[in-house]
Design an enzyme around this catalytic site. Sequence first.
Site, mmCIF file in Angstrom:
data_model
loop_
_atom_site.group_PDB
_atom_site.id
_atom_site.type_symbol
_atom_site.label_atom_id
_atom_site.label_comp_id
_atom_site.label_asym_id
_atom_site.label_seq_id
_atom_site.Cartn_x
_atom_site.Cartn_y
_atom_site.Cartn_z
ATOM 1 N N TYR A 72 23.233 20.112 34.803
ATOM 2 C CA TYR A 72 23.624 20.222 33.386
ATOM 3 C C TYR A 72 24.756 21.228 33.222
ATOM 4 O O TYR A 72 25.726 20.983 32.515
ATOM 5 C CB TYR A 72 22.400 20.656 32.564
ATOM 6 C CG TYR A 72 22.587 20.499 31.069
ATOM 7 C CD1 TYR A 72 22.084 19.383 30.411
ATOM 8 C CD2 TYR A 72 23.250 21.470 30.328
ATOM 9 C CE1 TYR A 72 22.255 19.231 29.045
ATOM 10 C CE2 TYR A 72 23.421 21.325 28.968
ATOM 11 C CZ TYR A 72 22.918 20.202 28.323
ATOM 12 O OH TYR A 72 23.087 20.057 26.964
ATOM 13 N N PHE A 124 48.960 6.012 18.609
ATOM 14 C CA PHE A 124 48.006 4.986 19.040
ATOM 15 C C PHE A 124 46.991 4.726 17.916
ATOM 16 O O PHE A 124 46.773 5.587 17.069
ATOM 17 C CB PHE A 124 47.301 5.488 20.304
ATOM 18 C CG PHE A 124 46.370 4.477 20.907
ATOM 19 C CD1 PHE A 124 46.865 3.323 21.480
ATOM 20 C CD2 PHE A 124 45.000 4.690 20.908
ATOM 21 C CE1 PHE A 124 46.010 2.386 22.038
ATOM 22 C CE2 PHE A 124 44.141 3.756 21.466
ATOM 23 C CZ PHE A 124 44.645 2.609 22.031
ATOM 24 N N ASP A 125 46.375 3.529 17.913
ATOM 25 C CA ASP A 125 45.513 3.174 16.772
ATOM 26 C C ASP A 125 44.335 4.121 16.548
ATOM 27 O O ASP A 125 44.051 4.503 15.420
ATOM 28 C CB ASP A 125 45.066 1.698 16.820
ATOM 29 C CG ASP A 125 44.348 1.319 18.109
ATOM 30 O OD1 ASP A 125 44.349 2.130 19.052
ATOM 31 O OD2 ASP A 125 43.791 0.214 18.177
ATOM 32 N N ASP A 215 49.509 13.014 23.942
ATOM 33 C CA ASP A 215 48.500 11.979 24.130
ATOM 34 C C ASP A 215 48.875 11.332 25.461
ATOM 35 O O ASP A 215 49.839 10.584 25.555
ATOM 36 C CB ASP A 215 48.579 10.998 22.955
ATOM 37 C CG ASP A 215 47.559 9.881 23.060
ATOM 38 O OD1 ASP A 215 46.886 9.790 24.098
ATOM 39 O OD2 ASP A 215 47.449 9.090 22.108
ATOM 40 N N ALA A 217 47.513 9.366 28.031
ATOM 41 C CA ALA A 217 46.813 8.286 28.738
ATOM 42 C C ALA A 217 47.617 7.723 29.921
ATOM 43 O O ALA A 217 47.053 7.398 30.953
ATOM 44 C CB ALA A 217 46.468 7.167 27.761
ATOM 45 N N LYS A 258 42.842 5.027 31.611
ATOM 46 C CA LYS A 258 44.168 4.533 31.991
ATOM 47 C C LYS A 258 44.593 5.246 33.271
ATOM 48 O O LYS A 258 44.140 4.878 34.344
ATOM 49 C CB LYS A 258 45.177 4.755 30.854
ATOM 50 C CG LYS A 258 45.055 3.802 29.677
ATOM 51 C CD LYS A 258 43.877 4.072 28.795
ATOM 52 C CE LYS A 258 43.875 3.303 27.513
ATOM 53 N NZ LYS A 258 43.753 4.160 26.344
ATOM 54 N N HIS A 450 40.963 -4.845 13.581
ATOM 55 C CA HIS A 450 41.276 -5.830 14.631
ATOM 56 C C HIS A 450 40.133 -6.056 15.608
ATOM 57 O O HIS A 450 40.009 -7.118 16.184
ATOM 58 C CB HIS A 450 42.546 -5.423 15.377
ATOM 59 C CG HIS A 450 42.481 -4.046 15.971
ATOM 60 N ND1 HIS A 450 42.560 -2.911 15.199
ATOM 61 C CD2 HIS A 450 42.314 -3.625 17.242
ATOM 62 C CE1 HIS A 450 42.449 -1.855 15.988
ATOM 63 N NE2 HIS A 450 42.304 -2.256 17.226
HETATM 64 C C1 LIG Z 1 43.477 4.307 25.032
HETATM 65 C C2 LIG Z 1 44.250 5.304 24.311
HETATM 66 C C3 LIG Z 1 43.632 6.258 23.487
HETATM 67 C C4 LIG Z 1 42.138 6.245 23.215
HETATM 68 O O1 LIG Z 1 41.416 6.363 24.378
HETATM 69 P P1 LIG Z 1 39.998 5.618 24.602
HETATM 70 O O2 LIG Z 1 39.645 6.066 25.982
HETATM 71 O O3 LIG Z 1 40.232 4.160 24.483
HETATM 72 O O4 LIG Z 1 39.075 6.127 23.581
HETATM 73 C C5 LIG Z 1 44.428 7.181 22.861
HETATM 74 N N1 LIG Z 1 45.757 7.174 23.017
HETATM 75 C C6 LIG Z 1 46.392 6.279 23.800
HETATM 76 C C7 LIG Z 1 47.877 6.324 23.951
HETATM 77 C C8 LIG Z 1 45.666 5.319 24.462
HETATM 78 O O5 LIG Z 1 46.297 4.404 25.202
#
Ligand SMILES: *Cc1c(COP(=O)(O)O)cnc(C)c1O
Length: 459
Positions: A72, A124-125, A215, A217, A258, A450
């Site tokens: 933990y 991103f969404d 961000d 990813a 990613k 979506h």
């Molecule tokens: C996928 C993604 C996110 C969100 O991440 P999740 O792991 O799907 O929750 C945020 N920003 C970008 C640019 C992404 O591609």
Amino acid sequence: MELPFAESYRIKMVEPIFKSTREQREQWIKDAHYNLFNLKSEQVYIDLLTDSGTGAMSHNQWAAMMTGDESYAGSSSYYNLKNAIRDILGFEYFLPTHQGRAAENVLFSVLVKPGNVVPGNSHFDTTKGHIEYRSASAIDCTIDEAFDTESLHPFKGNIDLEKLESVYSTYQHDEIPMVIVTLTCNTSGGQPVSMQNLKDVSRLSKKYGIKVVFDSARFAENAWFIKEREPGYEEKSIREIVAEMFSYADAMTMSSKKDGIVNIGGFIAMKDEELFQNASVFNIMYEGFNTYGGMAGRDMNALSVGLNEVTDEHYLENRVKQVEYLGNRLMEWGIPVQKPIGGHAVFVDARKFLKHVPKEEYIAQTLAIELYLEAGVRGVEVGTLLADRDPKSGENRFPKLEMLRLAIPRRTYTNNHMDVVAVALKNIFDRREKIVHGFRIEKEAPIMRHFTVELERID
Ligand SMILES: *Cc1c(COP(=O)(O)O)cnc(C)c1O
């Protein structure tokens, strides 16, 4: 003769995939209310819905899973990941989360207040969702070239510094909690941000005292494009480029699904101890204790190996060239795509492809459904459905680009699969003049519709 290009790995474990008939697919997609998210994966032959969590782990990652420490508090897996983040990305503090949006949720719980504005490059969404959910707004400051699919600008993810400065000088300092730079910029087509732009954004933000958050990813794919395209970086290693990129950030959020090359996971990393302490409170509430957050020890182990593998040049060359291979095949046939080809996906310009479908009938979604019917290939709409309604007026927001995204999972498919996708699109392209109608909405959720929207075909 120059030797042809081939994968930098060989295959040790395989997973069967299934073809289907057009009649079967017609029934399945109807049953799914014409929403590709509602299909069962076994109803899909080649799944390009997303590159998120769909990659194949290496034997070293699987080996690391077996030595995961599930304590933990204070597990060795936590320290393995902490060391990888410090050594590769240069952040002293980090918090594990179950995925990228959880990182956003925790970080924004500290930073974003109602009425705030958050500038960035086509957020991103989920990022936009987490901002708007807190009654704040995301302001898109991407350069205009990003919205012209024919422009060959090498860094279409760049932030327009004039647009950014105009936000900085229009709003009060305490109304702007941060600028978010997305690497690579998914929404504009997996397009990279240049090192110069990161440097400039950092300098401008320092001047106004605004935090810079990446961000991240697809940070490694972004680094690959800097090496390939930006003068002065040809001779630098990917690791050196990654280190310099993150030197311009105060904090980062990461979807490890990613460029972590794992199936689940994420994290927040930061340089400032106070921000770390404040975010810890929310991480413990929403995710889990600081040394595991939303992740199992084994998953943190696999991620620490993944961060090493994803910054390997042979891996990255392979990755980006496969995406480019698909893009090149489509371009040879004159199929309109976002140029240059991005790092993780090929984005088909649906408005140019299906000229007769009215914008009110969800053009990119119509193309996505055609592709599924043609060959069992699942892509995803990045267009009007994704753009949601304006939270104030309730009207549909029509985005500048209406795209079908074909996201390529990492180390998962071969170029034979890419050929199937290309030929399927070509077949649709040949009969595009006959496609004149799309879909109408039957049912939708108030935010991020979506994922769950239900549609009806217009005849
Ligand atoms: C996928 C993604 C996110 C969100 O991440 P999740 O792991 O799907 O929750 C945020 N920003 C970008 C640019 C992404 O591609």
